[in-house]
Design a protein around this motif. Structure first.
Motif, PDB file in Angstrom:
ATOM      1  N   LEU A   5      35.992   4.139 -34.117  1.00 21.83           N
ATOM      2  CA  LEU A   5      35.400   4.966 -33.064  1.00 21.83           C
ATOM      3  C   LEU A   5      36.396   6.046 -32.636  1.00 21.83           C
ATOM      4  O   LEU A   5      37.609   5.836 -32.689  1.00 21.83           O
ATOM      5  N   GLN A   7      37.058   9.372 -29.612  1.00 23.79           N
ATOM      6  CA  GLN A   7      36.690   9.982 -28.337  1.00 23.79           C
ATOM      7  C   GLN A   7      37.447  11.297 -28.215  1.00 23.79           C
ATOM      8  O   GLN A   7      38.666  11.333 -28.375  1.00 23.79           O
ATOM      9  N   ASN A  58      30.928  -2.416 -28.006  1.00 20.33           N
ATOM     10  CA  ASN A  58      29.968  -1.946 -26.994  1.00 20.33           C
ATOM     11  C   ASN A  58      30.672  -1.399 -25.754  1.00 20.33           C
ATOM     12  O   ASN A  58      30.238  -0.394 -25.183  1.00 20.33           O
ATOM     13  N   LYS A  61      31.962   2.073 -26.585  1.00 18.29           N
ATOM     14  CA  LYS A  61      30.860   3.042 -26.625  1.00 18.29           C
ATOM     15  C   LYS A  61      30.446   3.443 -25.213  1.00 18.29           C
ATOM     16  O   LYS A  61      30.141   4.609 -24.957  1.00 18.29           O
ATOM     17  N   TYR A  65      33.303   6.502 -26.456  1.00 19.49           N
ATOM     18  CA  TYR A  65      33.683   6.514 -27.873  1.00 19.49           C
ATOM     19  C   TYR A  65      32.415   6.548 -28.726  1.00 19.49           C
ATOM     20  O   TYR A  65      31.375   6.024 -28.320  1.00 19.49           O
ATOM     21  N   SER A  66      32.506   7.159 -29.882  1.00 21.98           N
ATOM     22  CA  SER A  66      31.364   7.195 -30.794  1.00 21.98           C
ATOM     23  C   SER A  66      31.842   6.932 -32.223  1.00 21.98           C
ATOM     24  O   SER A  66      33.000   7.155 -32.553  1.00 21.98           O
ATOM     25  N   LYS A  67      30.898   6.463 -33.053  1.00 19.59           N
ATOM     26  CA  LYS A  67      31.239   6.167 -34.448  1.00 19.59           C
ATOM     27  C   LYS A  67      31.605   7.448 -35.164  1.00 19.59           C
ATOM     28  O   LYS A  67      31.035   8.497 -34.936  1.00 19.59           O
ATOM     29  N   SER A  68      32.564   7.333 -36.045  1.00 20.02           N
ATOM     30  CA  SER A  68      33.044   8.485 -36.790  1.00 20.02           C
ATOM     31  C   SER A  68      33.548   8.009 -38.134  1.00 20.02           C
ATOM     32  O   SER A  68      33.992   6.878 -38.276  1.00 20.02           O
TER      33      SER A  68
END
Length: 106
Positions: A5, A7, A58, A61, A65-68
């Motif tokens: 993840l 950010q 979770n 997120k 934070y996001s998937k990358s």
């Protein structure tokens, strides 16, 4: 399970990664482009480990934070340094050949 993840921040960005290995997981976190810091935690069972890892993903997120896709930090710098080396080599060889011809002319 392995999750990476990222950010974005005003100073560039940061990453957080978790990887489960049986009854333990390893988290790695830090500034994007750096090696980061590692932390390891063990559990009594594999299912307990997976559950805690999913909860941590979770939580991250929820914090933004996001998937990358994980980018290899050496990809761009390696190709740039190769082209710089080629340019330096060609300029060195042309300057040395002109030096050689001026020496032989003397």
């Amino acid at each position: 399970m392995k999750v990476y993840l990222t950010q974005s921040t005003k100073n560039g960005g940061k990453f957080w990664q978790i990887e489960t290995k049986g009854k333990k997981f390893v988290t790695t976190f830090g500034k994007i482009g750096g090696k980061g810091r590692k932390s390891e935690k063990s559990f009594g069972s594999k299912s307990e480990c997976e559950k805690k890892a999913k909860n941590l993903v979770n939580e991250k997120k929820k914090k933004g934070y996001s998937k990358s896709k994980k980018r290899k930090k050496y990809e761009s710098s390696e190709s740039e340094s190769e082209s710089q080396s080629e340019e330096e080599s060609s300029s060195e060889s042309s300057s040395s050949s002109s030096s050689d011809s001026s020496i032989s002319a003397l």
